[in-house]
Scaffold this motif. Structure first.
Motif, PDB file in Angstrom:
ATOM      1  N   ILE A  92       7.492   1.812   5.842  1.00  0.00           N
ATOM      2  CA  ILE A  92       7.134   3.223   5.635  1.00  0.00           C
ATOM      3  C   ILE A  92       5.881   3.548   6.437  1.00  0.00           C
ATOM      4  N   VAL A  93       4.876   2.671   6.314  1.00  0.00           N
ATOM      5  CA  VAL A  93       3.586   2.947   6.937  1.00  0.00           C
ATOM      6  C   VAL A  93       3.667   2.716   8.444  1.00  0.00           C
ATOM      7  N   VAL A  94       4.201   1.553   8.828  1.00  0.00           N
ATOM      8  CA  VAL A  94       4.178   1.158  10.234  1.00  0.00           C
ATOM      9  C   VAL A  94       5.332   1.796  10.998  1.00  0.00           C
ATOM     10  N   GLY A  95       6.528   1.680  10.440  1.00  0.00           N
ATOM     11  CA  GLY A  95       7.708   2.130  11.168  1.00  0.00           C
ATOM     12  C   GLY A  95       7.866   3.635  11.165  1.00  0.00           C
ATOM     13  N   TRP A  96       7.602   4.263  10.039  1.00  0.00           N
ATOM     14  CA  TRP A  96       7.816   5.710   9.956  1.00  0.00           C
ATOM     15  C   TRP A  96       6.526   6.463  10.230  1.00  0.00           C
ATOM     16  N   GLY A  97       5.444   6.032   9.574  1.00  0.00           N
ATOM     17  CA  GLY A  97       4.184   6.747   9.746  1.00  0.00           C
ATOM     18  C   GLY A  97       3.511   6.415  11.063  1.00  0.00           C
ATOM     19  N   GLY A  98       3.857   5.240  11.625  1.00  0.00           N
ATOM     20  CA  GLY A  98       3.232   4.836  12.879  1.00  0.00           C
ATOM     21  C   GLY A  98       1.777   4.458  12.712  1.00  0.00           C
ATOM     22  N   LEU A  99       1.390   4.029  11.501  1.00  0.00           N
ATOM     23  CA  LEU A  99      -0.009   3.680  11.245  1.00  0.00           C
ATOM     24  C   LEU A  99      -0.135   2.165  11.151  1.00  0.00           C
ATOM     25  N   GLY A 223      18.242  -5.674  -8.006  1.00  0.00           N
ATOM     26  CA  GLY A 223      18.408  -4.316  -8.537  1.00  0.00           C
ATOM     27  C   GLY A 223      17.282  -3.409  -8.066  1.00  0.00           C
ATOM     28  N   ILE A 224      16.047  -3.923  -8.159  1.00  0.00           N
ATOM     29  CA  ILE A 224      14.904  -3.133  -7.697  1.00  0.00           C
ATOM     30  C   ILE A 224      15.036  -2.849  -6.208  1.00  0.00           C
ATOM     31  N   PHE A 225      15.466  -3.876  -5.476  1.00  0.00           N
ATOM     32  CA  PHE A 225      15.638  -3.692  -4.034  1.00  0.00           C
ATOM     33  C   PHE A 225      16.625  -2.571  -3.747  1.00  0.00           C
ATOM     34  N   ALA A 226      17.775  -2.596  -4.455  1.00  0.00           N
ATOM     35  CA  ALA A 226      18.792  -1.573  -4.208  1.00  0.00           C
ATOM     36  C   ALA A 226      18.227  -0.185  -4.492  1.00  0.00           C
ATOM     37  N   LEU A 227      17.497  -0.055  -5.602  1.00  0.00           N
ATOM     38  CA  LEU A 227      16.917   1.247  -5.958  1.00  0.00           C
ATOM     39  C   LEU A 227      15.953   1.719  -4.877  1.00  0.00           C
ATOM     40  N   VAL A 228      15.049   0.795  -4.477  1.00  0.00           N
ATOM     41  CA  VAL A 228      14.039   1.166  -3.483  1.00  0.00           C
ATOM     42  C   VAL A 228      14.710   1.542  -2.167  1.00  0.00           C
ATOM     43  N   TYR A 229      15.721   0.745  -1.790  1.00  0.00           N
ATOM     44  CA  TYR A 229      16.402   0.992  -0.510  1.00  0.00           C
ATOM     45  C   TYR A 229      17.026   2.385  -0.504  1.00  0.00           C
ATOM     46  N   ILE A 230      17.734   2.702  -1.581  1.00  0.00           N
ATOM     47  CA  ILE A 230      18.417   3.998  -1.629  1.00  0.00           C
ATOM     48  C   ILE A 230      17.399   5.130  -1.668  1.00  0.00           C
ATOM     49  N   ALA A 231      16.360   4.942  -2.504  1.00  0.00           N
ATOM     50  CA  ALA A 231      15.341   5.995  -2.611  1.00  0.00           C
ATOM     51  C   ALA A 231      14.695   6.242  -1.256  1.00  0.00           C
ATOM     52  N   LEU A 232      14.346   5.159  -0.572  1.00  0.00           N
ATOM     53  CA  LEU A 232      13.670   5.316   0.713  1.00  0.00           C
ATOM     54  C   LEU A 232      14.580   5.935   1.754  1.00  0.00           C
ATOM     55  N   ARG A 233      15.875   5.647   1.634  1.00  0.00           N
ATOM     56  CA  ARG A 233      16.787   6.255   2.577  1.00  0.00           C
ATOM     57  C   ARG A 233      16.775   7.763   2.439  1.00  0.00           C
ATOM     58  N   VAL A 235      14.266   9.462   1.224  1.00  0.00           N
ATOM     59  CA  VAL A 235      12.954   9.919   1.709  1.00  0.00           C
ATOM     60  C   VAL A 235      12.988  10.065   3.224  1.00  0.00           C
ATOM     61  N   ASN A 236      13.584   9.078   3.878  1.00  0.00           N
ATOM     62  CA  ASN A 236      13.624   9.085   5.348  1.00  0.00           C
ATOM     63  C   ASN A 236      14.425  10.272   5.871  1.00  0.00           C
ATOM     64  N   ARG A 237      15.477  10.638   5.119  1.00  0.00           N
ATOM     65  CA  ARG A 237      16.305  11.745   5.578  1.00  0.00           C
ATOM     66  C   ARG A 237      15.701  13.087   5.207  1.00  0.00           C
ATOM     67  N   SER A 238      14.665  13.060   4.386  1.00  0.00           N
ATOM     68  CA  SER A 238      14.107  14.318   3.902  1.00  0.00           C
ATOM     69  C   SER A 238      13.237  14.947   4.976  1.00  0.00           C
ATOM     70  N   ARG A 239      12.745  16.116   4.654  1.00  0.00           N
ATOM     71  CA  ARG A 239      11.857  16.825   5.559  1.00  0.00           C
ATOM     72  C   ARG A 239      10.608  15.994   5.811  1.00  0.00           C
ATOM     73  N   THR A 240      10.087  15.356   4.749  1.00  0.00           N
ATOM     74  CA  THR A 240       8.895  14.527   4.907  1.00  0.00           C
ATOM     75  C   THR A 240       9.181  13.338   5.820  1.00  0.00           C
ATOM     76  N   GLY A 241      10.353  12.715   5.644  1.00  0.00           N
ATOM     77  CA  GLY A 241      10.693  11.563   6.473  1.00  0.00           C
ATOM     78  C   GLY A 241      10.743  11.930   7.946  1.00  0.00           C
ATOM     79  N   ARG A 242      11.370  13.066   8.225  1.00  0.00           N
ATOM     80  CA  ARG A 242      11.444  13.478   9.624  1.00  0.00           C
ATOM     81  C   ARG A 242      10.070  13.856  10.148  1.00  0.00           C
ATOM     82  N   ALA A 243       9.267  14.459   9.266  1.00  0.00           N
ATOM     83  CA  ALA A 243       7.910  14.827   9.688  1.00  0.00           C
ATOM     84  C   ALA A 243       7.120  13.565  10.040  1.00  0.00           C
ATOM     85  N   TRP A 244       7.303  12.493   9.255  1.00  0.00           N
ATOM     86  CA  TRP A 244       6.623  11.226   9.557  1.00  0.00           C
ATOM     87  C   TRP A 244       6.982  10.750  10.945  1.00  0.00           C
ATOM     88  N   ARG A 245       8.282  10.821  11.245  1.00  0.00           N
ATOM     89  CA  ARG A 245       8.712  10.306  12.541  1.00  0.00           C
ATOM     90  C   ARG A 245       8.156  11.153  13.679  1.00  0.00           C
TER      91      ARG A 245
END
Lengths: 490, 241
Positions: A92-99, A223-233, A235-245
């Motif tokens: 999230i921080v490095v790949g999407w935020g570029g920080l 189970g936690i991994f699956a939840l986080v993965y789906i949630a982050l997906r 997030v990435n597709r959301s307006r915020t996710g695109r804004a990060w990129r």
């Protein structure tokens, strides 16, 4: 993004549209489509929806305990899931935020310590897991926000230094936290012990089941991994996710679009920290203890390796990175498996470099013959030169090719090691036929150094191998295994 | 241009002084753009064109003077606020988000409005039908002229009242420059006021209503585009005739 791939034949009737570039229009088709059976298989694989991959992956992973009863393997699988989670958070921080966040591991530590403090005899607090885990996630997010506040105007190197300082600060605080204002909060170097396992609705989730690692934790982590993965997906597709990129690609342009740049950076810090803290709770619950040194540079570097190797910015990529690196590190603990991995990397590297060309055959054949000749010469000269330990199986086969003396003169190890480094550097300076010719002795030298020097010291050797894999992959695929295609505007 | 100012101008710089540290860049610069106008700001290298744009957008703050949008003083407001008040920019060198698709680039243009509507896309695709065909292509793989269209489309997604264009002819082949200015004209005719910041005086004056000429941070000339084209000094300095 469900649109089909663009086609080139889109020139509207009545002449090209304003600004249409005919050359690009004509060549678009050639650029987009590849040919051959591999490419069509690739295209077909691309059409499999993401959730199908996820389900398949989870199913395969869940089946692992059924085919493998060893507690060790299960434990490695569990650790791999933790790494997958950590890599997702760092992405999230490095790949999407570029920080460039070098303090990431501290958030993992914050999560583990927060769980340990809220669920152990240390202060006699024993909150139910369903309450404490969300609480710790919120704490992690807030700590991430707090670290982000002073650093939101920093970029690149400056941000890296501030976050690195934060990791050091976390180390110092936890190590000296046994006498903070006269109170023992973190247990100092001895950490916090007897941390509760997860307990839900009055049931404890035991760590050990009949003496072996309990599968339950593997499933909880999955189970936690699956939840986080789906949630982050999402997030990435959301307006915020695109804004990060877009922020990562061009901060100035992003600002000119009216994006709140500082706030977006804070958000990515906070999201990453929350995922790391969540992973920390699982870590603390399973290990029943936390120590300051569990959250330090080596771990940071390993997680970065996973993210970079897998492809920074791509969710499946960083997960794949974790799946490759975590078991590889375990395999390398054992010389016999490490040996296998070494030769796989060596041969795989050659394959990636030459594909299946005639040059590959030449280099491989020449290296093979060179080894046999040297081996015969060495054994003819003095039998002890090839009398090093030869186990059966693969090691035995290798032993008939690489010279392994029963006793190494003390100057040989450093000389060949440095010689290998020099040879590799030389390889990068030459090209053409000279490179091919030089590659042959270099390969043999690599095998010699591996058999005689590295295998004698497996602990540093495994990190060296990890570094080698990383370097060669970065040369061959700068975007990582599944990284987003980087396109430069010219 | 001669009608009385019953309405406040869309954008007004009022005696603005902008500094970079000790260096005085913009010196008491005043300019204004009314609704529907096409104004160009000309100047050579280091004349303060980009700084003027940065001052308008709030990326740098002036030390003295005021920036007003629709009569409202926004001098101390953040960039995002000004964008929200109806400004949009097509940056120099376009600055697209290269690894994102055309569609995603357009979406980012409407960021402040919480995301684009169907009409926004329709409007942009009407102007640039090619973008519709190219919508799932990565922006970085487009040709220069196509990228310019994406940059303009992206800016128009926020439904701006005033579009700022920073050096639209930069780095384009002469034939593309002409097409580009056709596009600009087209966008302007759809009712968007524009400020074009350019070195290329010839082309910009041919489509502009009015022009300002900057030199080392001061306005040296201003007036209707037709007059400026006839101006001897300007001819010598920029038109090369």
């Amino acid at each position: 993004m469900s649109d089909s791939t663009p086609t080139g034949s889109s020139t509207p009737a009545g002449g090209p549209a304003v600004g249409q570039d005919e050359w690009v229009a004509r060549h678009a088709a050639a650029r987009v489509f590849k040919s051959g059976p591999l490419a069509s298989a690739e295209d077909r694989l691309r059409q499999v929806p993401w959730w199908a991959w996820l389900v398949l992956f989870l199913a395969l992973f869940s089946l692992l305990p059924l085919v493998e009863s060893s507690g060790y393997v299960r434990r490695v699988a569990f650790d791999t899931v933790l790494y997958m989670l950590l890599a997702l958070g760092l992405n999230i921080v490095v790949g999407w935020g570029g920080l460039l966040d070098l303090g990431y591991v501290a958030f993992y530590g914050v999560g583990a310590y927060a769980y340990a403090i809220l669920d152990s005899p240390k202060f006699g607090i024993h909150l139910p897991s369903l309450l404490v885990v969300p609480l710790v996630v919120i704490i992690g997010a807030i700590v991430g926000l707090l670290l982000g506040l002073p650093s939101r105007r920093l970029t690149g190197d400056y941000l890296a230094i501030v976050t690195l300082f934060f990791l050091q600060l976390f180390q110092t605080l936890t190590t000296n936290g046994d006498s903070a204002f006269g109170h023992n909060i973190t247990g100092g170097p001895n950490g916090i012990l007897n941390v509760d396992p997860f307990h839900v609705l009055g049931h404890d989730l035991a760590v050990q089941h009949q003496g072996v690692f309990a599968v339950a934790y593997l499933y909880v982590a999955l189970g936690i991994f699956a939840l986080v993965y789906i949630a982050l997906r999402f997030v990435n597709r959301s307006r915020t996710g695109r804004a990060w990129r877009s922020l990562r690609e061009d901060p100035l342009a992003a600002e000119a679009m009216g994006m709140p740049v500082s706030w977006l950076k804070l958000m990515s810090f906070s999201f990453g920290a929350a995922v790391a803290a969540l992973t920390g709770t699982v870590f603390a619950a399973l290990n029943a203890s936390v120590f300051p040194l569990s959250f330090y540079f080596v771990l940071l570097i390993i997680i970065y390796t996973m993210v970079i190797l897998g492809g920074s910015g791509s969710q499946p990529g960083v997960v794949l990175g974790a799946i490759v690196v975590s078991p590889a590190l375990e395999l390398l603990r054992e010389p016999s498996k490490g040996r296998l991995l070494f030769y796989i990397v060596l041969i795989g590297g050659l394959l990636l470099m030459f594909r299946f060309s005639r040059r590959l055959g030449l280099v491989a054949g020449a290296t093979f013959v060179l080894g046999l000749v040297l081996h015969v010469l060495a054994s003819a000269h003095d039998h002890r030169w090839v009398a090093g330990e030869h186990a059966g199986g693969f090691a035995g086969v290798v032993g008939h090719w690489v010279v392994v003396p029963s006793h190494l003169a003390s100057w040989i190890a450093p000389t060949t090691y440095i010689g290998l480094i020099a040879a590799v550097l030389l390889l990068t300076l030459v090209s053409g036929w000279l490179r091919l010719v030089l590659l042959v002795p270099t390969l043999y030298l690599a095998a010699f150094v591996w058999e005689n020097v590295m295998l004698a010291k497996p602990e540093p050797a495994r990190y060296i191998i990890l570094g080698l894999i990383l370097i060669s992959l970065m040369v061959l695929r700068p975007n990582g295994l599944l990284g987003e295609r980087r396109v430069e505007i010219v | 241009m001669s009608e009385p100012a019953t309405q406040a101008p869309l954008l007004e710089l009022d005696a603005v002084d902008t500094y970079y540290g000790q260096i005085h860049i913009l010196q008491s610069l005043s300019l204004s753009i009314r609704a529907g106008e096409l104004v160009c700001l000309l100047g050579g290298n280091a004349s303060g064109k980009s700084t003027t744009l940065k001052t308008i957008l709030g990326i740098v703050r002036p030390r003295n003077g005021a920036v007003r949008i629709d009569g409202e003083d926004v001098t101390k407001r953040a960039t995002s606020y000004r964008i929200g008040r109806g400004l949009a920019i097509v940056p120099e060198n376009r600055r697209l988000f290269a690894p994102m698709t055309v569609l995603e680039n357009l979406e980012m243009g409407a960021y402040l409005r919480g995301g684009p509507s169907k009409e926004d896309f329709a409007r942009v695709y009407d102007l640039f039908p090619l973008l519709h065909d190219r919508r799932s292509q990565l922006a970085g793989t487009l040709s220069g002229g196509e990228q310019q269209m994406v940059a303009m489309g992206r800016a128009l997604m926020s439904r701006p009242k005033l579009l700022l264009m920073d050096e639209p002819s930069m780095g384009l082949a002469p034939i593309l420059v002409e097409r580009n200015f056709e596009i600009i004209k087209q966008v302007h005719e759809s009712g968007v006021a524009m400020l074009i910041v350019e070195q290329n005086a010839n082309v910009s004056l041919s489509i502009a209503d009015r022009g300002y000429v900057l030199s080392t941070g001061r306005l040296v000339l201003e007036g209707p585009a037709a007059d400026l084209r006839e101006n001897e000094e300007l001819r010598k300095a920029y038109l090369g005739r």
